[in-house]
Design a protein around this motif. Structure first.
Motif, PDB file in Angstrom:
ATOM      1  N   LEU A   6      41.301  38.888  51.753  1.00  0.00           N
ATOM      2  CA  LEU A   6      41.944  40.122  51.327  1.00  0.00           C
ATOM      3  C   LEU A   6      40.907  40.989  50.638  1.00  0.00           C
ATOM      4  O   LEU A   6      39.993  40.472  49.991  1.00  0.00           O
ATOM      5  N   GLN A   7      41.039  42.279  50.801  1.00  0.00           N
ATOM      6  CA  GLN A   7      40.247  43.212  50.010  1.00  0.00           C
ATOM      7  C   GLN A   7      41.239  44.181  49.391  1.00  0.00           C
ATOM      8  O   GLN A   7      41.753  45.065  50.073  1.00  0.00           O
ATOM      9  N   ALA A   8      41.537  43.953  48.108  1.00  0.00           N
ATOM     10  CA  ALA A   8      42.511  44.777  47.401  1.00  0.00           C
ATOM     11  C   ALA A   8      42.023  45.007  45.980  1.00  0.00           C
ATOM     12  O   ALA A   8      41.391  44.140  45.385  1.00  0.00           O
ATOM     13  N   SER A   9      42.357  46.167  45.447  1.00  0.00           N
ATOM     14  CA  SER A   9      41.993  46.488  44.066  1.00  0.00           C
ATOM     15  C   SER A   9      42.910  45.740  43.111  1.00  0.00           C
ATOM     16  O   SER A   9      44.076  45.495  43.413  1.00  0.00           O
ATOM     17  N   LEU A  22      37.942  43.436  42.492  1.00  0.00           N
ATOM     18  CA  LEU A  22      38.326  43.399  43.903  1.00  0.00           C
ATOM     19  C   LEU A  22      38.797  41.982  44.216  1.00  0.00           C
ATOM     20  O   LEU A  22      38.075  41.021  43.963  1.00  0.00           O
ATOM     21  N   LEU A  49      48.073  44.160  40.840  1.00  0.00           N
ATOM     22  CA  LEU A  49      47.473  44.019  42.164  1.00  0.00           C
ATOM     23  C   LEU A  49      47.972  45.119  43.090  1.00  0.00           C
ATOM     24  O   LEU A  49      49.165  45.333  43.237  1.00  0.00           O
ATOM     25  N   TYR A  50      47.012  45.816  43.718  1.00  0.00           N
ATOM     26  CA  TYR A  50      47.333  46.917  44.627  1.00  0.00           C
ATOM     27  C   TYR A  50      47.155  46.431  46.065  1.00  0.00           C
ATOM     28  O   TYR A  50      46.061  46.514  46.620  1.00  0.00           O
ATOM     29  N   LEU A  51      48.240  45.911  46.679  1.00  0.00           N
ATOM     30  CA  LEU A  51      48.162  45.386  48.041  1.00  0.00           C
ATOM     31  C   LEU A  51      47.967  46.485  49.070  1.00  0.00           C
ATOM     32  O   LEU A  51      47.300  46.289  50.070  1.00  0.00           O
ATOM     33  N   SER A  52      48.584  47.638  48.842  1.00  0.00           N
ATOM     34  CA  SER A  52      48.391  48.769  49.757  1.00  0.00           C
ATOM     35  C   SER A  52      48.554  50.060  48.976  1.00  0.00           C
ATOM     36  O   SER A  52      49.146  50.082  47.890  1.00  0.00           O
ATOM     37  N   HIS A  53      48.033  51.131  49.540  1.00  0.00           N
ATOM     38  CA  HIS A  53      48.037  52.419  48.855  1.00  0.00           C
ATOM     39  C   HIS A  53      49.416  53.054  48.797  1.00  0.00           C
ATOM     40  O   HIS A  53      49.688  53.865  47.934  1.00  0.00           O
ATOM     41  N   PRO A  57      52.260  48.728  42.822  1.00  0.00           N
ATOM     42  CA  PRO A  57      51.447  47.518  42.616  1.00  0.00           C
ATOM     43  C   PRO A  57      52.328  46.307  42.301  1.00  0.00           C
ATOM     44  O   PRO A  57      53.465  46.441  41.854  1.00  0.00           O
ATOM     45  N   PHE A  91      53.551  38.981  51.847  1.00  0.00           N
ATOM     46  CA  PHE A  91      52.156  39.237  52.168  1.00  0.00           C
ATOM     47  C   PHE A  91      51.478  37.971  52.669  1.00  0.00           C
ATOM     48  O   PHE A  91      50.753  37.981  53.660  1.00  0.00           O
TER      49      PHE A  91
END
Length: 174
Positions: A6-9, A22, A49-53, A57, A91
């Motif tokens: 995963l690459q999430a902020s 990250l 956790l920000y899974l998508s824009h 969160p 997810f």
């Protein structure tokens, strides 16, 4: 326990610090995080956790740092709300399905490359061909959502390592 790349902020908080990082992979029980802000084993964190824009969160009320190595560390979830649990489970299972589909695609493509006798072509040649074709399809974009690493079900760094090992480079046209 399977882990999903995963690459999430992510933001993490304690009474003393507020930091960003990250997320590099996730399991049902925790996350691996990369950040320049140091933590130590046993530290308790609240996570955002920000899974998508396009979605709110995911809030993890309490997580414990299990290990720390340089700029990477792992956290184990301790307490989270029902909404966070549902979103993380959705997810996680979506990620498992995508990995299985990607693996099936890789196996199918490898079989197509040498349908009659897999022993006749060394595995490295089959891998090299599949990676090169995928890179060409992606216009040599390695990372990101539409990059070759995602299509192959790999981390960007794993694909770069495999490319180096197999001697795959892009030939530039002048």
């Amino acid at each position: 326990m399977p882990r999903i790349p995963l690459q999430a902020s992510i933001s993490y908080l304690t009474p003393e610090i507020m930091a960003k990082g990250l997320v590099t992979d996730v399991s049902r029980q925790g996350l691996r995080i990369e950040s320049q802000d140091p933590v130590h084993v046993g530290m308790r964190l609240a996570l955002v956790l920000y899974l998508s824009h396009d979605q709110d969160p995911v809030m993890i009320e309490d997580a414990t740092v299990q290990w720390a190595n340089g700029t990477h560390f792992g956290v184990k979830f301790v307490k989270w709300g029902k909404n966070a649990e549902i979103r993380l489970n959705n997810f996680f299972w979506t990620g498992i399905q995508e990995k299985c589909q990607s693996l099936l695609h890789l196996m199918t493509e490898a079989t197509k490359a040498s349908p009659l006798d897999l022993q006749a072509t060394p595995l490295e040649d089959v891998q090299r061909d599949l990676i090169r074709r995928t890179l060409e399809e992606c216009r040599w974009v390695i990372g990101g959502a539409s990059g070759a690493a995602t299509k192959l079900g790999m981390k960007r760094t794993s694909l770069q390592y495999r490319m180096k090992k197999l001697g795959i480079t892009r030939t530039r046209l002048n």
